[in-house]
Design a protein around this motif. Structure first.
Motif, mmCIF file in Angstrom:
data_model
loop_
_atom_site.group_PDB
_atom_site.id
_atom_site.type_symbol
_atom_site.label_atom_id
_atom_site.label_comp_id
_atom_site.label_asym_id
_atom_site.label_seq_id
_atom_site.Cartn_x
_atom_site.Cartn_y
_atom_site.Cartn_z
ATOM 1 N N ASP A 202 0.859 -1.143 -0.106
ATOM 2 C CA ASP A 202 -0.172 0.065 0.084
ATOM 3 C C ASP A 202 0.977 1.209 -0.297
ATOM 4 O OD1 ASP A 202 -2.222 -1.679 0.042
ATOM 5 O OD2 ASP A 202 -2.748 -1.361 2.111
ATOM 6 N N GLU A 206 1.274 4.025 -2.992
ATOM 7 C CA GLU A 206 0.561 5.469 -2.782
ATOM 8 C C GLU A 206 1.769 6.357 -3.239
ATOM 9 O OE1 GLU A 206 -0.177 8.547 0.808
ATOM 10 O OE2 GLU A 206 -1.122 6.545 0.979
ATOM 11 N N HIS A 207 2.970 5.934 -2.965
ATOM 12 C CA HIS A 207 4.312 6.931 -3.166
ATOM 13 C C HIS A 207 4.880 6.955 -4.453
ATOM 14 C CE1 HIS A 207 3.377 7.147 1.115
ATOM 15 N NE2 HIS A 207 3.996 8.505 1.033
ATOM 16 N N ARG A 209 4.232 6.424 -7.316
ATOM 17 C CA ARG A 209 3.935 7.483 -8.648
ATOM 18 C C ARG A 209 4.672 8.921 -8.769
ATOM 19 N NH1 ARG A 209 -2.407 7.930 -7.712
ATOM 20 N NH2 ARG A 209 -1.721 5.676 -6.971
ATOM 21 N N GLN A 210 5.209 9.266 -7.429
ATOM 22 C CA GLN A 210 5.606 10.598 -7.081
ATOM 23 C C GLN A 210 7.157 10.260 -7.299
ATOM 24 O OE1 GLN A 210 4.564 11.716 -3.173
ATOM 25 N NE2 GLN A 210 2.280 11.023 -3.627
ATOM 26 N N TRP A 299 3.966 6.584 8.265
ATOM 27 C CA TRP A 299 2.612 6.646 7.124
ATOM 28 C C TRP A 299 1.674 5.565 7.619
ATOM 29 C CZ3 TRP A 299 1.337 2.078 4.521
ATOM 30 C CH2 TRP A 299 0.309 2.356 3.705
ATOM 31 N N HIS A 303 -2.156 5.954 8.861
ATOM 32 C CA HIS A 303 -3.226 4.944 8.154
ATOM 33 C C HIS A 303 -3.864 3.989 8.667
ATOM 34 C CE1 HIS A 303 -1.441 7.691 4.763
ATOM 35 N NE2 HIS A 303 -2.495 7.285 4.154
#
Length: 526
Positions: A202, A206-207, A209-210, A299, A303
């Motif tokens: 997860d 989420e990260h 792509r950056q 993180w 979450h």
């Protein structure tokens, strides 16, 4: 006393007094700068002597210089203890909203980030209120830096932690009835949290792509060490500070390039760290692992994957930088490289791309990948001055190291004289200036040129040294321009380093004129 060390002259001819503050952990030693409000060198010298003597007295007298550490901590403790009582009273009377709880948790993590990065900034700190309430003078505060900032931040972080604990205690109920007889002991329930492999998946989804593809791959391999050590089904909430310390020990034994060396490739982690005779990863790389693990757990806690963060304060001390990391080419070495690139007397240069890529490095100080990823359209002209537009615009593989790396670098007159513009004209029907430099995930576009220059060209010129590589061109450019009295901010503009200070960051946002940059780079000589 050498007054030149304490006096500086502004562009308006006014003398300023500069005095170094005590060393901090930051890379640059802080100084104070005071206008002497005079253009007379004799008057400025007299004032500088007086101020320097006052500075020496203050520096050498520890009672005058700063608050004692125990006194400083007592002031911080008293200040936040009073605030804690007020916060608890507020919670008991009115409760704490979910938004306020989230804000407090976010601020607490921000304070921890500042402490971990050892940045002596006052962001989020009630400095003026603390000084006013606790009777700390401006002089005491300044002389106690950076310890004062660090202790105040620790105090604020601890206050927020206790406030969050108080809020959590008031957020639930217990209706249990006392048992007539003690119940039989039972196994502790499995902590309610996510499995390690699921949380990592997860986190990466989420990260990633950056991040650039190379960074994503590197971070995935860092996190794979946790999975290999703890197992994919390990619950995050079951992991403790002791487990984090064990990971730290493993990293200190981890061989470098473990996944590529034949003797280590394929070995389980527990066996790889027992193999001797291999260089282990550096303290810097260890800290990169730990920083990512801490970021992952922050993180995960935010979450709901776990209830705690276990990698706080786990970094290892950094080793002193080796004196042979990188160094500039000497004047004689530069002349030898230049002669071979332009005349090819020894037949070492077999491709135009190698010749012009290396010459651009010599006469611009640009990074290897910045040169090799250039497009034809990046060679431009403005006000009659030819320049390289170094940018990440174009195909998706172009990149720059930082915002300051996007810049315009004038072409040195020697490049024009040697025929670089004619070389560009020959390739105008294409897109990239050096299409024969292919893209690699690990080396970007610069891998081909870097290998030729570092592993073939320099050794055949008898310059095979660990400290001499293509990147030495940047060191050479910065060194030569500095020796030619080019102002540091202009040097930073040319090589793509961030300019610092209010004057440069706020008032000089537009940077320098192309003519100024051209005049500066023309001072570079081979």
């Amino acid at each position: 006393m050498k007054l030149s060390a304490y006096l500086s002259l502004s562009r308006h001819g006014v003398f300023y007094f500069r005095w170094p503050l005590p060393h901090t952990d930051s890379t640059c030693r802080p100084t104070i700068k005071i206008s002497l409000r005079t253009r007379c060198p004799v008057r400025a010298g007299t004032l500088a002597r007086h101020l320097a003597s006052c500075g020496l007295i203050t520096r050498d007298n520890k009672e005058l210089a700063r608050l004692r550490q125990d006194r400083l901590r007592e002031l911080v403790r008293t200040y936040f203890h009073k605030q804690l009582d007020q916060y608890v009273e507020w919670i008991n009377n009115r409760g704490l909203s979910s938004v306020a709880v989230e804000d407090a948790r976010s601020e607490m993590l921000d304070h921890q980030d500042h402490l971990d990065s050892e940045r002596p900034t006052t962001m989020y700190l009630p400095v003026e209120r603390f000084k006013r309430k606790m009777g700390v003078t401006d002089e005491e505060w300044i002389d106690s830096l950076p310890n004062a900032i660090t202790e105040l931040r620790k105090g604020r972080r601890e206050l927020l932690r206790l406030v969050l604990e108080a809020a959590e205690r008031g957020d639930g109920y217990s209706f249990g009835e006392p048992a007539a007889t003690p119940p039989a002991p039972s196994a502790a329930p499995e902590p309610t949290s996510s499995r390690l492999s699921e949380a990592i998946a997860d986190f990466m989804a989420e990260h990633s792509r950056q991040w650039p593809e190379k960074t994503s791959g590197q971070y995935q391999s860092y996190l794979a060490i946790l999975v290999e050590h703890f197992g994919p089904d390990c619950r995050l909430a079951a992991m403790t500070k002791h487990d984090a310390a064990e990971v730290k020990k493993i990293l200190q034994l981890l061989p470098a390039s473990r996944n590529t060396k034949p003797a280590l490739k394929g070995l389980p982690l527990a066996e790889a760290i027992k193999v001797t005779g291999h260089k282990t990863i550096s303290p810097k790389t260890i800290n990169s692992h730990i920083a990512l693990y801490r970021r992952f757990f922050i993180w995960a806690e935010r979450h709901g994957h776990t209830t705690h963060i276990i990698f706080d304060g786990m970094k290892v001390p950094r080793a002193k930088s080796a004196p042979t990391d990188r160094k500039p080419f000497s004047a004689e070495q530069s002349r030898q490289i230049y002669a071979e690139l332009t005349t090819n007397g020894a037949g070492l240069v077999r491709r135009d791309s190698h010749k012009w890529g290396a010459l651009l490095g010599m006469f611009t100080g640009a990074r290897l990948n910045e040169i090799c990823q250039l497009d034809i359209a990046d060679v431009q002209q403005e006000q009659g001055i030819w320049f390289l537009n170094i940018t990440d615009e174009g195909d998706n593989n172009k990149s720059v190291k930082a915002n300051a790396s996007r810049r315009k670098v004038p072409l040195h007159p020697d490049l024009v004289r040697l025929g670089f513009l004619a070389f560009v004209e020959q390739r105008k029907n294409g897109t990239r200036l050096f299409p024969d430099f292919s893209f690699s995930k690990n080396g970007g576009y610069g891998r081909n040129l870097g290998r030729w220059f570092n592993e073939s060209f320099l050794p055949r010129l008898n310059m095979k040294q660990q400290a001499l590589v293509f990147h030495s061109y940047r060191h050479t450019m910065v060194t030569r321009l500095g020796q030619a009295d080019v102002p540091q901010p202009i040097v930073q503009c040319i090589v793509g380093h961030a300019r610092e200070g209010v004057t440069q960051e706020v008032y000089m946002r537009d940077g320098y004129r192309m003519a100024q940059l051209r005049d500066a780079i023309e001072k570079f000589t081979v």
